[in-house]
Scaffold this motif. Structure first.
Motif, PDB file in Angstrom:
ATOM      1  N   ARG A  62       0.594  -1.502  -0.370  1.00 55.95           N
ATOM      2  CA  ARG A  62      -0.016  -0.576  -0.361  1.00 55.95           C
ATOM      3  C   ARG A  62       0.843   1.441  -0.106  1.00 55.95           C
ATOM      4  O   ARG A  62       0.677   2.197  -0.631  1.00 55.95           O
ATOM      5  CB  ARG A  62      -0.963  -0.085   1.539  1.00 55.95           C
ATOM      6  CG  ARG A  62      -2.226  -0.708   0.798  1.00 55.95           C
ATOM      7  CD  ARG A  62      -3.236  -0.891   2.154  1.00 55.95           C
ATOM      8  NE  ARG A  62      -4.325  -1.270   2.393  1.00 55.95           N
ATOM      9  CZ  ARG A  62      -4.939  -1.271   3.303  1.00 55.95           C
ATOM     10  NH1 ARG A  62      -5.192  -0.604   3.667  1.00 55.95           N
ATOM     11  NH2 ARG A  62      -5.761  -2.578   2.881  1.00 55.95           N
ATOM     12  N   ARG A  63       1.783   1.636   0.708  1.00 58.36           N
ATOM     13  CA  ARG A  63       3.054   2.212   0.809  1.00 58.36           C
ATOM     14  C   ARG A  63       3.197   2.423  -0.132  1.00 58.36           C
ATOM     15  O   ARG A  63       3.111   3.797  -1.167  1.00 58.36           O
ATOM     16  CB  ARG A  63       4.014   2.219   2.045  1.00 58.36           C
ATOM     17  CG  ARG A  63       3.502   2.533   3.271  1.00 58.36           C
ATOM     18  CD  ARG A  63       4.663   2.607   4.313  1.00 58.36           C
ATOM     19  NE  ARG A  63       3.522   2.485   5.019  1.00 58.36           N
ATOM     20  CZ  ARG A  63       4.599   2.633   6.549  1.00 58.36           C
ATOM     21  NH1 ARG A  63       5.442   1.756   6.312  1.00 58.36           N
ATOM     22  NH2 ARG A  63       4.060   2.877   7.493  1.00 58.36           N
ATOM     23  N   ALA A  93       1.198   4.436  -3.238  1.00 57.73           N
ATOM     24  CA  ALA A  93       1.075   5.297  -2.338  1.00 57.73           C
ATOM     25  C   ALA A  93       2.147   6.952  -2.390  1.00 57.73           C
ATOM     26  O   ALA A  93       1.638   7.895  -2.918  1.00 57.73           O
ATOM     27  CB  ALA A  93       1.098   5.898  -0.458  1.00 57.73           C
ATOM     28  N   VAL A  94       3.449   5.455  -2.408  1.00 57.16           N
ATOM     29  CA  VAL A  94       4.417   6.797  -2.626  1.00 57.16           C
ATOM     30  C   VAL A  94       4.102   6.858  -4.457  1.00 57.16           C
ATOM     31  O   VAL A  94       4.382   8.336  -5.504  1.00 57.16           O
ATOM     32  CB  VAL A  94       5.855   6.084  -3.255  1.00 57.16           C
ATOM     33  CG1 VAL A  94       6.631   6.087  -3.562  1.00 57.16           C
ATOM     34  CG2 VAL A  94       5.740   5.972  -1.174  1.00 57.16           C
ATOM     35  N   LEU A  95       4.173   6.541  -5.259  1.00 57.44           N
ATOM     36  CA  LEU A  95       3.698   6.125  -6.621  1.00 57.44           C
ATOM     37  C   LEU A  95       2.451   6.795  -7.736  1.00 57.44           C
ATOM     38  O   LEU A  95       2.744   7.872  -7.480  1.00 57.44           O
ATOM     39  CB  LEU A  95       3.256   4.676  -7.527  1.00 57.44           C
ATOM     40  CG  LEU A  95       4.689   3.568  -7.243  1.00 57.44           C
ATOM     41  CD1 LEU A  95       4.106   2.141  -8.084  1.00 57.44           C
ATOM     42  CD2 LEU A  95       5.583   3.921  -8.272  1.00 57.44           C
ATOM     43  N   ALA A  96       1.449   6.498  -6.065  1.00 57.06           N
ATOM     44  CA  ALA A  96       0.621   7.855  -6.260  1.00 57.06           C
ATOM     45  C   ALA A  96       1.232   9.578  -6.716  1.00 57.06           C
ATOM     46  O   ALA A  96       0.519  10.535  -6.623  1.00 57.06           O
ATOM     47  CB  ALA A  96      -0.846   7.296  -5.685  1.00 57.06           C
ATOM     48  N   ALA A 107       3.555  10.759  -6.437  1.00 64.17           N
ATOM     49  CA  ALA A 107       4.959  11.207  -7.550  1.00 64.17           C
ATOM     50  C   ALA A 107       4.738  10.955  -9.335  1.00 64.17           C
ATOM     51  O   ALA A 107       5.235  11.669  -9.758  1.00 64.17           O
ATOM     52  CB  ALA A 107       6.371  10.315  -7.297  1.00 64.17           C
ATOM     53  N   ALA A 108       3.207  10.695  -9.297  1.00 66.68           N
ATOM     54  CA  ALA A 108       3.272  10.252 -10.669  1.00 66.68           C
ATOM     55  C   ALA A 108       2.980  11.199 -11.027  1.00 66.68           C
ATOM     56  O   ALA A 108       3.109  11.682 -12.416  1.00 66.68           O
ATOM     57  CB  ALA A 108       2.144   9.383 -11.172  1.00 66.68           C
TER      58      ALA A 108
END
Lengths: 426, 360
Positions: free
Chosen positions: A8-9, A12-15, A17-18
């Protein structure tokens, strides 16, 4: 559970920075030259669209109305872009990548023509589309020529002029040495001697190129190969660096774009200013101008005669995907006619590309700087005509800036400029 | 907010929930899929596709000139050349590759990364201190508190582009900043021309604009601390400093970390402020060139190389965000059931975090 938590983390990181990647990803897409498109629609006539930057002085709407009255079946529609050059450039790029047939005629800045031509987006003006350029000022034609072929019809030009205080300097300097000699007058009056556009932006490329060309250097050859590494170029750039160091060019001038220089001149803080013709009327009429009747213009000083100005201005190219190229070509010939050229000058203060206009008494009476501007444009050298212009101008700008500020020796700056221009095309 | 409630519900009734999930029949499953599909598709279109496309483009060469015709041709597959261009400052030449000369923007990646990190560390540090101070003031009860809260918000309400232009005029050579310096006998500075003045001009404008954001997030945390805790501390004879470090700081740690995370990511991507204020210039010409400015510059010179650069920037920012969430305690993600960090105040955390996400 721990794994799920980690996953999940990561999501979240991907989202988070995307969004960054989004800024550039949308600009994708390739470019390829399409040899067939140039031929298509060569003989066909019909309504066309004319694309240009914001028509602030309403010259285009009136010109197009005149054309439309005479050509009811080949009407021209005006499409205005923003008034920012970068946005105009990107707008043309996007429409051409999409092969938009409604971009029949596009207005290109002198420095974009090579790029658009090399991408195959402009119809070469030869054979069926051969344009008579005998009446035009030579440098304006050279700036629209890529690889020996004319790709756009010059429609308005621009050149640098020397604004000087005629109350302090009765006869303007003819040579650079004369001009720097007059700096003692400025020093006595406690004002700056000379300024141009020295902030790190396109204006610095213009000014550095003028210094280099005037001293006899050449930035690129006709094939676009860098030739800037020469003793002449070093001499030209050295002059700017030396006079910045000794204070003839005031230290704040390193932050000047056109407007800051104009304001400094208008408030009486400068003896000499290199700028474009637009300053003339403003300095005569601005409420805040203290030099209204105290200045005049002269050609840029050179080694023994007029210096080599950089060339500004715009040209008109026929879009490769246009369906009515014959009409588009007729319209190009129409705007090169004396009547239209005169109208552009009278209504919009756009410097004509037709040489004879500069001797027209009616025009000269209205714009007394015209004969000076003609000398400037006749002696002008176009900025490097290269499809890699954005990278080339960065190479010139960066190194000229560092040299002027004394951050590196001038000969090193010129060497770096040479290799940076070379690396632009790889 | 409803997710929090459901989350709490799920936590309490976890065994039964498991059972029920196993008991989902095919029809329910299909309906669930149907309901989730639009979100998945939307996320795919706006996040996954551009991301994948950018990464794909970054492995292609920018189009080059066909020497014979003078026309552009497709560049073809590039391998990791574009990445080498930025990370190792390698430029192509007629004979092979060499170090990018000054004036080629390939030589600017590391300096730009340095400038960006410098901006991030200094700006965020100043904002945290000022934000804490502002929040503490706004949390007090005094006459005109509403007015102060509104006044502090003004800079945040102004669009960044306008802010940047505003400071551009203030920092002009004959602008207000230099006039003020004149009063105290300091020679005028070239705010947009010299290395450190230009960097601090950007930091100054950034701090001015974003401190209110920091202050508001911290204020939200402060307001959730009950006055009884402070009363107890007072009775125990705690000093003001002890109260601040032992009670206030731990209680607002989570909202504070979230605020720092958001601001850090913001500054790592900073573009508009330095672009308008200094054009990325200053010093030898690149004193304020941040990574985003470099990306935008490169787009005009070729967007395959720009894609590689933006992918690198993306990875840098993703790494920073990951480190924050993993080690900094900025838990922006809903805690899964049976989370181990029971010692932290649960309610303020979730409430603040979610309102932050929505507010952004």
């Amino acid at each position: 559970m721990a794994q799920q938590k980690r996953r999940r983390r990561v999501h979240a990181v991907l989202a988070a920075a995307a969004a960054v990647a989004l800024t550039t990803a949308g600009c994708g897409g390739g470019s390829s030259s399409d040899s067939n498109s140039a031929a298509q629609g060569a003989d066909s006539r019909g309504p066309i669209t004319f694309v240009t930057g914001k028509d602030n002085s309403n010259v285009w709407s009136a010109t197009i109305e005149k054309w439309n009255a005479a050509h009811p079946n080949e009407k021209v529609t005006l499409k205005e872009q923003s008034d920012q050059a970068d946005q105009q450039h990107d707008d043309i790029v996007q429409h051409m990548q999409a092969k938009d047939p409604s971009y029949d005629i596009v207005t290109t800045d002198v420095v974009w023509t090579a790029e658009f031509a090399a991408k195959g987006w402009l119809v070469p003006l030869k054979d069926k589309f051969a344009l008579d350029t005998s009446k035009l000022l030579k440098p304006t034609v050279a700036a629209a020529t890529y690889n020996g072929t004319l790709y756009a019809a010059p429609f308005a030009s621009d050149g640098g002029m020397l604004y000087y205080r005629k109350d302090l300097v009765p006869t303007p300097p003819k040579t650079l040495d004369e001009m720097w000699g007059m700096c003692s007058i400025a020093k006595k009056k406690n004002m700056g001697c000379y300024a141009g556009q020295f902030a790190k932006y396109e204006g610095l490329t213009v000014n550095a190129a003028e210094a280099i060309n005037t001293a006899g250097g050449k930035i690129v050859d006709d094939q676009g190969k860098p030739t800037v590494d020469s003793p002449e170029s070093v001499k030209g750039l050295q002059m700017l660096a030396d006079h910045y160091k000794n204070g003839d060019i005031p230290k704040e001038a390193i932050t000047f774009q056109e407007e800051q220089g104009r304001q400094a001149f208008e408030s009486g803080k400068l003896l000499f200013l290199r700028n474009w013709p637009y300053v003339y009327n403003l300095a005569k009429t601005d409420g805040s101008s203290v030099v209204k009747d105290k200045f005049a213009v002269a050609p840029l000083p050179g080694v023994s005669g007029p210096g080599a100005s950089s060339l500004g201005g715009h040209s008109e190219g026929i879009g490769a995907y246009s369906k009515h190229k014959a009409t588009a070509f007729d319209f190009l010939k129409f705007i090169e006619e004396d009547a239209q050229q005169k109208f552009f000058m009278e209504k919009g203060s756009l410097a004509p590309v037709v040489a004879s206009m500069y001797d027209d008494p009616a025009l000269v009476a209205k714009a007394p700087y015209l004969p000076t501007l003609k000398t400037s444009i006749e002696n002008a050298v176009p900025r490097p005509v290269t499809p890699f212009y954005p990278a080339v101008t960065t190479a010139i700008e960066d190194n000229a800036y560092a040299a002027m500020k004394g951050d590196k020796p001038v000969d090193q700056a010129i060497k770096d400029m040479q290799s940076a221009i070379a690396s632009a095309s790889h | 907010m409803s997710t929090t409630v459901e989350g709490a519900e799920a936590r309490r009734t976890s065994p039964r929930h498991e059972q029920r999930r196993k008991g989902l029949n095919a029809g329910q499953g299909r309906r669930a899929l149907f309901l989730v599909a639009p979100t998945v598709v939307l996320l795919g279109v706006v996040i996954v596709y551009p991301l994948v496309k950018a990464i794909f483009l970054s492995f292609q060469n920018d189009s080059g000139l066909d020497k014979a015709t003078g026309m552009f041709v497709e560049g073809g597959f590039a391998g990791v050349d574009n990445y080498k261009h930025w990370l190792l400052a390698q430029c192509g030449t007629a004979t092979g590759t060499s170090t990018c000369p000054p004036g080629n923007i390939g030589s600017l990646f590391w300096p730009a990364l340095g400038v960006t990190v410098f901006f991030t560390v200094v700006s965020v540090a100043i904002e945290v201190v000022l934000g804490l101070w502002f929040a503490t003031i706004m949390n007090r009860v005094f006459r005109g508190r509403g007015l102060v809260r509104a006044a502090i918000l003004v800079p945040w309400a102004i669009p960044t582009a306008v802010t940047a232009k505003l400071w551009f005029f203030i920092f002009a050579y004959d602008g207000i900043a230099n006039h003020l310096l004149g009063f105290v006998g300091v020679d005028p500075l070239l705010w947009t021309g010299d290395t450190w003045p230009s960097r601090f001009a950007v930091i100054f404008a950034d701090v001015w604009k974003t401190t209110p954001f920091m202050a508001l997030l911290i204020l939200a945390g402060l307001q959730l601390i009950g006055s009884d805790v402070y009363e107890a501390a007072q009775i125990d004879g705690a000093s003001r400093w002890q109260t601040f470090t032992r009670i206030t700081l731990p209680m607002i740690k989570v909202p504070l970390m979230v605020a720092i995370l958001f601001r850090t990511l913001d500054v790592l991507r900073i573009f508009d402020l330095p672009y308008i204020l200094t054009g990325g210039g200053g010093g030898s010409g690149h004193a304020t060139t941040t990574l985003s400015i470099l990306v935008i510059k490169q787009i005009r010179e070729g967007f395959h190389s720009a894609s590689a650069l933006s992918t690198i920037v993306f990875l840098v920012i993703a790494l920073v965000a990951f480190l924050f969430i993993r080690f900094g305690g900025a838990d922006v993600v809903q805690r899964p059931p049976k989370g181990k960090r029971g010692e932290k105040p649960v309610l303020p955390k979730n409430a603040t975090v979610e309102s932050t996400v929505e507010g952004n």
